[in-house]
Write a protein that holds these residues in place. Structure first.
Motif, PDB file in Angstrom:
ATOM      1  N   LYS A  33       0.832  -1.207   0.000  1.00  0.00           N
ATOM      2  CA  LYS A  33       0.000   0.000   0.000  1.00  0.00           C
ATOM      3  C   LYS A  33       0.872   1.265   0.000  1.00  0.00           C
ATOM      4  O   LYS A  33       0.568   2.234  -0.697  1.00  0.00           O
ATOM      5  CB  LYS A  33      -0.930  -0.008   1.225  1.00  0.00           C
ATOM      6  N   THR A  34       1.970   1.223   0.763  1.00  0.00           N
ATOM      7  CA  THR A  34       2.880   2.369   0.780  1.00  0.00           C
ATOM      8  C   THR A  34       3.546   2.561  -0.576  1.00  0.00           C
ATOM      9  O   THR A  34       3.641   3.677  -1.096  1.00  0.00           O
ATOM     10  CB  THR A  34       3.955   2.187   1.862  1.00  0.00           C
ATOM     11  N   LEU A  35       4.021   1.462  -1.159  1.00  0.00           N
ATOM     12  CA  LEU A  35       4.690   1.541  -2.459  1.00  0.00           C
ATOM     13  C   LEU A  35       3.725   2.008  -3.550  1.00  0.00           C
ATOM     14  O   LEU A  35       4.129   2.728  -4.476  1.00  0.00           O
ATOM     15  CB  LEU A  35       5.289   0.185  -2.828  1.00  0.00           C
ATOM     16  N   LYS A  36       2.470   1.647  -3.437  1.00  0.00           N
ATOM     17  CA  LYS A  36       1.476   2.106  -4.421  1.00  0.00           C
ATOM     18  C   LYS A  36       1.356   3.629  -4.375  1.00  0.00           C
ATOM     19  O   LYS A  36       1.292   4.285  -5.415  1.00  0.00           O
ATOM     20  CB  LYS A  36       0.126   1.446  -4.140  1.00  0.00           C
ATOM     21  N   ARG A  37       1.358   4.178  -3.172  1.00  0.00           N
ATOM     22  CA  ARG A  37       1.298   5.645  -3.045  1.00  0.00           C
ATOM     23  C   ARG A  37       2.550   6.293  -3.627  1.00  0.00           C
ATOM     24  O   ARG A  37       2.482   7.323  -4.299  1.00  0.00           O
ATOM     25  CB  ARG A  37       1.148   6.033  -1.571  1.00  0.00           C
ATOM     26  N   LEU A  38       3.706   5.671  -3.369  1.00  0.00           N
ATOM     27  CA  LEU A  38       4.969   6.231  -3.874  1.00  0.00           C
ATOM     28  C   LEU A  38       5.126   6.036  -5.379  1.00  0.00           C
ATOM     29  O   LEU A  38       5.950   6.694  -6.009  1.00  0.00           O
ATOM     30  CB  LEU A  38       6.151   5.565  -3.155  1.00  0.00           C
ATOM     31  N   ASN A  39       4.320   5.136  -5.954  1.00  0.00           N
ATOM     32  CA  ASN A  39       4.414   4.814  -7.382  1.00  0.00           C
ATOM     33  C   ASN A  39       3.221   5.364  -8.159  1.00  0.00           C
ATOM     34  O   ASN A  39       2.763   4.745  -9.113  1.00  0.00           O
ATOM     35  CB  ASN A  39       4.526   3.283  -7.554  1.00  0.00           C
ATOM     36  N   ARG A  40       2.723   6.510  -7.706  1.00  0.00           N
ATOM     37  CA  ARG A  40       1.648   7.235  -8.411  1.00  0.00           C
ATOM     38  C   ARG A  40       0.402   6.367  -8.622  1.00  0.00           C
ATOM     39  O   ARG A  40      -0.239   6.405  -9.674  1.00  0.00           O
ATOM     40  CB  ARG A  40       2.151   7.766  -9.758  1.00  0.00           C
ATOM     41  N   GLY A  41       0.077   5.563  -7.611  1.00  0.00           N
ATOM     42  CA  GLY A  41      -1.149   4.769  -7.662  1.00  0.00           C
ATOM     43  C   GLY A  41      -1.039   3.457  -8.397  1.00  0.00           C
ATOM     44  O   GLY A  41      -2.037   2.719  -8.486  1.00  0.00           O
ATOM     45  N   GLU A  43       0.100  -0.418  -8.851  1.00  0.00           N
ATOM     46  CA  GLU A  43       0.345  -1.547  -7.948  1.00  0.00           C
ATOM     47  C   GLU A  43       1.812  -1.980  -7.984  1.00  0.00           C
ATOM     48  O   GLU A  43       2.459  -1.984  -9.040  1.00  0.00           O
ATOM     49  CB  GLU A  43      -0.532  -2.745  -8.346  1.00  0.00           C
ATOM     50  N   VAL A  44       2.343  -2.361  -6.840  1.00  0.00           N
ATOM     51  CA  VAL A  44       3.703  -2.891  -6.705  1.00  0.00           C
ATOM     52  C   VAL A  44       3.635  -4.158  -5.862  1.00  0.00           C
ATOM     53  O   VAL A  44       3.010  -4.166  -4.795  1.00  0.00           O
ATOM     54  CB  VAL A  44       4.653  -1.876  -6.028  1.00  0.00           C
ATOM     55  N   THR A  45       4.273  -5.228  -6.319  1.00  0.00           N
ATOM     56  CA  THR A  45       4.291  -6.484  -5.577  1.00  0.00           C
ATOM     57  C   THR A  45       5.584  -6.602  -4.774  1.00  0.00           C
ATOM     58  O   THR A  45       6.672  -6.386  -5.302  1.00  0.00           O
ATOM     59  CB  THR A  45       4.179  -7.691  -6.527  1.00  0.00           C
ATOM     60  N   VAL A  46       5.438  -6.938  -3.504  1.00  0.00           N
ATOM     61  CA  VAL A  46       6.575  -7.130  -2.611  1.00  0.00           C
ATOM     62  C   VAL A  46       6.825  -8.622  -2.432  1.00  0.00           C
ATOM     63  O   VAL A  46       5.893  -9.393  -2.174  1.00  0.00           O
ATOM     64  CB  VAL A  46       6.305  -6.472  -1.242  1.00  0.00           C
ATOM     65  N   HIS A  47       8.079  -9.031  -2.576  1.00  0.00           N
ATOM     66  CA  HIS A  47       8.478 -10.420  -2.353  1.00  0.00           C
ATOM     67  C   HIS A  47       9.385 -10.486  -1.130  1.00  0.00           C
ATOM     68  O   HIS A  47      10.348  -9.716  -1.018  1.00  0.00           O
ATOM     69  CB  HIS A  47       9.222 -10.968  -3.572  1.00  0.00           C
ATOM     70  N   GLY A  48       9.090 -11.380  -0.205  1.00  0.00           N
ATOM     71  CA  GLY A  48       9.871 -11.500   1.010  1.00  0.00           C
ATOM     72  C   GLY A  48      10.738 -12.747   1.026  1.00  0.00           C
ATOM     73  O   GLY A  48      10.430 -13.745   0.367  1.00  0.00           O
ATOM     74  N   ALA A  49      11.822 -12.680   1.797  1.00  0.00           N
ATOM     75  CA  ALA A  49      12.729 -13.829   1.903  1.00  0.00           C
ATOM     76  C   ALA A  49      12.113 -14.955   2.717  1.00  0.00           C
ATOM     77  O   ALA A  49      12.463 -16.121   2.555  1.00  0.00           O
ATOM     78  CB  ALA A  49      14.040 -13.398   2.536  1.00  0.00           C
ATOM     79  N   GLY A  50      11.203 -14.622   3.617  1.00  0.00           N
ATOM     80  CA  GLY A  50      10.570 -15.635   4.452  1.00  0.00           C
ATOM     81  C   GLY A  50       9.186 -15.174   4.863  1.00  0.00           C
ATOM     82  O   GLY A  50       8.874 -13.982   4.836  1.00  0.00           O
TER      83      GLY A  50
END
Length: 249
Positions: A33-41, A43-50
């Protein structure tokens, strides 16, 4: 697209885990949700190590994500950190190679587990250390924990229902110490990977050994028989911390 790698820490108390899930609050969703705001609306997918479980904390979780342009990494870190909820901290951000993957690149992890053995417990640490109000023999646990070091099939320490078929993992370090400042027991485990609830099951077993309700050689028996029923109960998640992740160069 430009790929970024970030180190994050979080207080897991109010999260249902790292992984996004319906009708529940997760670290992954909050960051997206934070990255979406920083990316002008967009969507951005976050991948985690675990995928830490509900209530589990992290000092050094690693994530990656892609953005359409090159950003100043400190400004990106600052934006992520200040616009994310207060129980998430973005420690560092760097540009990564296009083929870097936080989960699938070869890496090792270190976990810590805190146990409050006080009577009564410390109420200020109820979300950050698992309370165990029974007598414990530290020397017995220090002897038993060494049997976990090495390459083993950890089926006996895996929660039922896991979909992972290969349960062989290598633990390079396993120790338990008494922190002289807090009086808490600190369990530390490092290895090339850990199965679902493996650390919590190992701690639960070691606590029973320390309490004299299991023999000091029980770890060897569990590894040999590969039987979860021979191990101790699953320790609560509030004492568990994903401390650090190391990637092979």
């Amino acid at each position: 697209m430009t790929r970024y790698k970030a180190i994050i820490s979080y207080d897991g108390t109010l999260f249902s885990g790292f992984q996004r899930q319906p009708e529940a609050r997760s670290v992954q969703e909050e960051l997206e949700k934070t990255l979406k705001r920083l990316n002008r609306g967009q969507e951005v997918t976050v991948h985690g190590a675990g995928r830490t479980d509900a209530g589990v904390h992290a000092y050094g979780q690693v994530i990656h994500f892609d953005l359409p342009e090159v950003r100043d990494v400190e400004k990106l870190r600052f934006g992520l950190d200040t616009q994310s909820p207060d129980d998430i901290d973005v420690v560092a951000v760097e540009q990564a190679s296009d083929d870097f993957h936080a989960r699938y690149n070869k890496h090792s992890k270190t976990y810590e587990f805190l146990v409050d053995n006080g009577r009564p417990k410390n109420p200020m640490m109820r979300h950050y250390a698992t309370h165990y109000p029974y007598p414990l023999d530290l020397a017995l646990m220090q002897e038993a924990i060494q049997d976990l070091v090495g390459t083993h099939d950890f089926t006996g320490f895996t929660a039922s229902g896991t979909s992972v078929e290969d349960k062989v993992r290598t633990i390079t370090e396993a120790r338990v110490e008494l922190d002289p400042h807090t009086g808490f027991l600190v369990f530390t485990f490092s290895g090339n990977g850990f199965l679902y609830k493996q650390v919590r099951n190992m701690v639960g077993t070691l606590l029973k050994i320390g309490n004299g309700r299991m023999p000091v050689g029980q770890i060897k028996v569990i590894l040999d028989k590969m039987d979860r029923n021979l191990a101790g109960p699953t320790a609560a998640g509030n004492g568990l911390y994903l401390k650090e992740i190391y990637y092979d160069n």
